[in-house]
Design an enzyme around this catalytic site. Sequence first.
Site, short mmCIF file in Angstrom:
data_model
loop_
_atom_site.label_atom_id
_atom_site.label_comp_id
_atom_site.label_asym_id
_atom_site.label_seq_id
_atom_site.Cartn_x
_atom_site.Cartn_y
_atom_site.Cartn_z
N GLY A 149 1.21 0.12 -7.76
CA GLY A 149 1.80 1.10 -6.84
C GLY A 149 0.94 1.40 -5.63
N CYS A 150 -0.23 0.80 -5.58
CA CYS A 150 -1.11 0.99 -4.44
C CYS A 150 -0.99 -0.23 -3.52
CB CYS A 150 -2.56 1.13 -4.90
SG CYS A 150 -2.90 2.58 -5.88
N GLN A 151 -0.90 0.02 -2.24
CA GLN A 151 -0.86 -1.09 -1.30
C GLN A 151 -2.22 -1.79 -1.26
OE1 GLN A 151 0.06 0.00 2.73
NE2 GLN A 151 0.36 -2.11 3.37
#
Length: 140
Positions: A50-52
């Site tokens: 969920g983290c870029q």
Amino acid sequence: MQLSDRQQEIIEEFQFFDSWMDKYQYLIDLGKELDPLEDAEKSENNLVRGCQSQVWMVVDGDADHVTVRANSDAAIVSGLIALVVRLYSDASAEDIIKTDPEFVEAIGLSQHLSPTRANGLASMLQRLKAEAAQLVAKSS
């Protein structure tokens, strides 16, 4: 130190800065102070979804004492990690689960983070709370 006291310290530190440029620079500086993870710890298993940016989180300990270590390949994200680690590391799993990161709103991060960074921060917190819940379940 209680988690509420830790949050208050973070809030007070950010009150010293007048501009968001100074606050961002402080975040970057905090991120540079993170202890590095071993290469082996930068694994798929420790990658926060969920983290870029790439964020790796290692949660160790038991329900009474949780240690949180993390790193990122992005400067501002590393600063956010430093705040999360500072707040939650060395706390009990129950305290981690019960304590929302109120400092995020109090220092204005919720208004000044890009949507991708805000989503990444939310993903980190969700992962940390899930791992704390697993530690609580193991101790029951």
